[in-house]
Design a protein around this motif. Sequence first.
Motif, PDB file in Angstrom:
ATOM      1  N   MET A   1       0.848  -1.197   0.000  1.00  0.00           N
ATOM      2  CA  MET A   1       0.000   0.000   0.000  1.00  0.00           C
ATOM      3  C   MET A   1       0.887   1.252   0.000  1.00  0.00           C
ATOM      4  O   MET A   1       1.828   1.363   0.782  1.00  0.00           O
ATOM      5  N   THR A   2       0.614   2.177  -0.895  1.00  0.00           N
ATOM      6  CA  THR A   2       1.405   3.404  -0.995  1.00  0.00           C
ATOM      7  C   THR A   2       1.143   4.316   0.192  1.00  0.00           C
ATOM      8  O   THR A   2      -0.004   4.507   0.596  1.00  0.00           O
ATOM      9  N   GLU A   3       2.214   4.864   0.751  1.00  0.00           N
ATOM     10  CA  GLU A   3       2.064   5.790   1.869  1.00  0.00           C
ATOM     11  C   GLU A   3       1.463   7.100   1.388  1.00  0.00           C
ATOM     12  O   GLU A   3       1.691   7.524   0.254  1.00  0.00           O
ATOM     13  N   SER A   4       0.703   7.749   2.246  1.00  0.00           N
ATOM     14  CA  SER A   4       0.241   9.089   1.914  1.00  0.00           C
ATOM     15  C   SER A   4       1.411  10.049   1.993  1.00  0.00           C
ATOM     16  O   SER A   4       2.430   9.777   2.651  1.00  0.00           O
ATOM     17  N   THR A   5       1.289  11.177   1.297  1.00  0.00           N
ATOM     18  CA  THR A   5       2.370  12.159   1.330  1.00  0.00           C
ATOM     19  C   THR A   5       2.628  12.653   2.745  1.00  0.00           C
ATOM     20  O   THR A   5       3.777  12.875   3.141  1.00  0.00           O
ATOM     21  N   ASN A   6       1.563  12.821   3.533  1.00  0.00           N
ATOM     22  CA  ASN A   6       1.736  13.308   4.902  1.00  0.00           C
ATOM     23  C   ASN A   6       2.406  12.255   5.781  1.00  0.00           C
ATOM     24  O   ASN A   6       3.295  12.564   6.578  1.00  0.00           O
ATOM     25  N   ASP A   7       2.010  10.981   5.632  1.00  0.00           N
ATOM     26  CA  ASP A   7       2.646   9.903   6.399  1.00  0.00           C
ATOM     27  C   ASP A   7       4.135   9.817   6.072  1.00  0.00           C
ATOM     28  O   ASP A   7       4.980   9.611   6.957  1.00  0.00           O
ATOM     29  N   ARG A   8       4.442   9.979   4.786  1.00  0.00           N
ATOM     30  CA  ARG A   8       5.838   9.877   4.368  1.00  0.00           C
ATOM     31  C   ARG A   8       6.683  10.983   4.997  1.00  0.00           C
ATOM     32  O   ARG A   8       7.777  10.738   5.505  1.00  0.00           O
ATOM     33  N   SER A   9       6.184  12.207   4.972  1.00  0.00           N
ATOM     34  CA  SER A   9       6.972  13.315   5.528  1.00  0.00           C
ATOM     35  C   SER A   9       7.137  13.167   7.042  1.00  0.00           C
ATOM     36  O   SER A   9       8.205  13.480   7.590  1.00  0.00           O
ATOM     37  N   GLN A  10       6.107  12.674   7.737  1.00  0.00           N
ATOM     38  CA  GLN A  10       6.221  12.469   9.182  1.00  0.00           C
ATOM     39  C   GLN A  10       7.268  11.394   9.498  1.00  0.00           C
ATOM     40  O   GLN A  10       8.079  11.545  10.419  1.00  0.00           O
ATOM     41  N   LYS A  11       7.240  10.297   8.752  1.00  0.00           N
ATOM     42  CA  LYS A  11       8.188   9.223   8.995  1.00  0.00           C
ATOM     43  C   LYS A  11       9.618   9.700   8.748  1.00  0.00           C
ATOM     44  O   LYS A  11      10.530   9.403   9.521  1.00  0.00           O
ATOM     45  N   LEU A  12       9.807  10.453   7.676  1.00  0.00           N
ATOM     46  CA  LEU A  12      11.146  10.946   7.353  1.00  0.00           C
ATOM     47  C   LEU A  12      11.635  11.958   8.377  1.00  0.00           C
ATOM     48  O   LEU A  12      12.830  12.018   8.679  1.00  0.00           O
ATOM     49  N   ASP A  13      10.722  12.737   8.935  1.00  0.00           N
ATOM     50  CA  ASP A  13      11.116  13.697   9.967  1.00  0.00           C
ATOM     51  C   ASP A  13      11.656  12.947  11.182  1.00  0.00           C
ATOM     52  O   ASP A  13      12.661  13.364  11.793  1.00  0.00           O
ATOM     53  N   GLY A  14      11.020  11.843  11.547  1.00  0.00           N
ATOM     54  CA  GLY A  14      11.523  11.033  12.653  1.00  0.00           C
ATOM     55  C   GLY A  14      12.881  10.420  12.340  1.00  0.00           C
ATOM     56  O   GLY A  14      13.755  10.334  13.220  1.00  0.00           O
ATOM     57  N   LEU A  15      13.083  10.019  11.097  1.00  0.00           N
ATOM     58  CA  LEU A  15      14.365   9.420  10.706  1.00  0.00           C
ATOM     59  C   LEU A  15      15.483  10.454  10.693  1.00  0.00           C
ATOM     60  O   LEU A  15      16.655  10.089  10.887  1.00  0.00           O
ATOM     61  N   ARG A  16      15.160  11.720  10.466  1.00  0.00           N
ATOM     62  CA  ARG A  16      16.192  12.760  10.551  1.00  0.00           C
ATOM     63  C   ARG A  16      16.822  12.752  11.945  1.00  0.00           C
ATOM     64  O   ARG A  16      18.045  12.846  12.102  1.00  0.00           O
ATOM     65  N   GLY A  17      15.966  12.649  12.963  1.00  0.00           N
ATOM     66  CA  GLY A  17      16.474  12.607  14.333  1.00  0.00           C
ATOM     67  C   GLY A  17      17.288  11.353  14.608  1.00  0.00           C
ATOM     68  O   GLY A  17      18.332  11.402  15.284  1.00  0.00           O
ATOM     69  N   ARG A  18      16.821  10.211  14.095  1.00  0.00           N
ATOM     70  CA  ARG A  18      17.549   8.962  14.332  1.00  0.00           C
ATOM     71  C   ARG A  18      18.940   8.996  13.696  1.00  0.00           C
ATOM     72  O   ARG A  18      19.921   8.544  14.288  1.00  0.00           O
TER      73      ARG A  18
END
Length: 523
Positions: A1-18
């Motif tokens: 299932m393709t991620e929504s654009t908003n879900d994708r940006s939220q996930k990537l924001d968390g990965l920036r911190g990691r």
Amino acid sequence: MTESTNDRSQKLDGLRGRISSAGSKNDLIDAIEDALGVSAPVGDPKVIEALGKRYTGQTDEADRVSDRIDKIARKGLPQAWVGDTSVLASDVVGAASRDAQQMIEAFQGGGKALIALSDALETAQTKDGTGRGKLRDARTMLGGKDGWFDDWHEDDDEEALRLKARSLASHGIDDVHAAAVDADDAARIAARDLNKFAAEARAGQMDTDELTAADRLALADTANPGGDPELNEILSANDLERSGRAMEDMSPAERARMEKLLANASSPQEKAYLMKALASGYDVGEVEKFGGKIHGKDAAWLSEHLTPVTTNSVAPGKEQQGFRGELWDQDNETCVPSSTVTARALVDPVYALELTGGPDGTDDDPDHFRKRLHDEQFRMNDEGDGEMDGWWWDQHPAGMDSDGQEEISNKELGPHTGDKYDQKEMDGADDRRGVLPDIEKSVADGKPVPINITRVDENGGRHGHSLMIIGQEDGKLQVYNPWGTTSWISEDDFINGDLEAAADDRYSKAHKGDVNRVYIQQD
């Protein structure tokens, strides 16, 4: 299932911190691999651009249609009646002219929206590709994962390599995240504009063969007097769709009664309100009773008695909404039921007349209106199991929780809009950004959306208030406040949770103002 654009940006924001905080080689490898596993912005910019150009290419043909209609109008028309509901021919031509102009605007605006989306998506995909290249280079630098002992101990050279790879990966994830945010913003803006243009293709929303094209065109074009006609159209896109479906579902005898009622109406506005009552879920007999109360009333009377909101412009500032000197505002702590009362009056003209005109529609004394409004606010407070305060002989409402608000939204609004209202917690700007396209589509269709806002006072106490989003135009949201006003806020204000423009400075970000809950059906 393709991620929504908003879900994708939220996930990537968390990965920036990691990535930026990864203290070991293995942690950094895991974070980089997780980042590379997030899907890139999807879509084919060339296909989207071609579709946009196809839309804009239809503008010339729409212009020619508009010119032909204007020539007919300039010739002058006899006082001829057309259609099943006896619409004046000149009214139909006028409506067709305005509809053609809207068609031109829709082709131009829709085409521009798609081309802008194509450009933004192409730029975002390029930026995403650059960022992923940096992430892959950083992953290559790190090599294989360390074993347990190696991961436990890191010498100076290994630390230097990790920090170098982490720096490169941080730049990469920043690019990938920025690309996701840009794609999200572009998709949201395109969805907003396209939904708006789709909702404005009004005559087509009434999908029924039981009314002629002339009837449908004239009904869709009818507006209340005062203010911009496009901001005060009587029938929303949802009304047109629901009323058309209701006509299709009628028996031949019921349909004949409804067509007679429309044909005998004394003005386009009267016809439109009869159809709005039908769209609100009333049967033909109930619409006939309503029709008897409003028959022969002029457009100003109908507007005053049958809708609580008139919109003059989308300019900044607050517009008071009242009836004969009394505001459509709350008594006591009834912001939730009060906003729901007004929202129902917006979508249900039979209910609106019961408030402004009483049981027979003729009692428009402002004091009596105030009493009926007060009683309805208290009734809905009881319906939603709202809190009460004061001594037993002087009890008054003291607020309602989110479950109560969801309940009265579904009982009082749902039957008249066809929607179900579910509460959605807003944990931050990303959540509000994610729900915004659904809000804008809902209100463009004519379905109000309840929201809750909060603030913190000087003593640290938290306070809440309920508002109703009722419209959208040019990147702004129209908000009804049960203090008796409507105002326009920007999309950015909503995303940031700053509702000062719709309330007062107590709900600004300086006072920790926030939008913490939205009530809407989401697929």
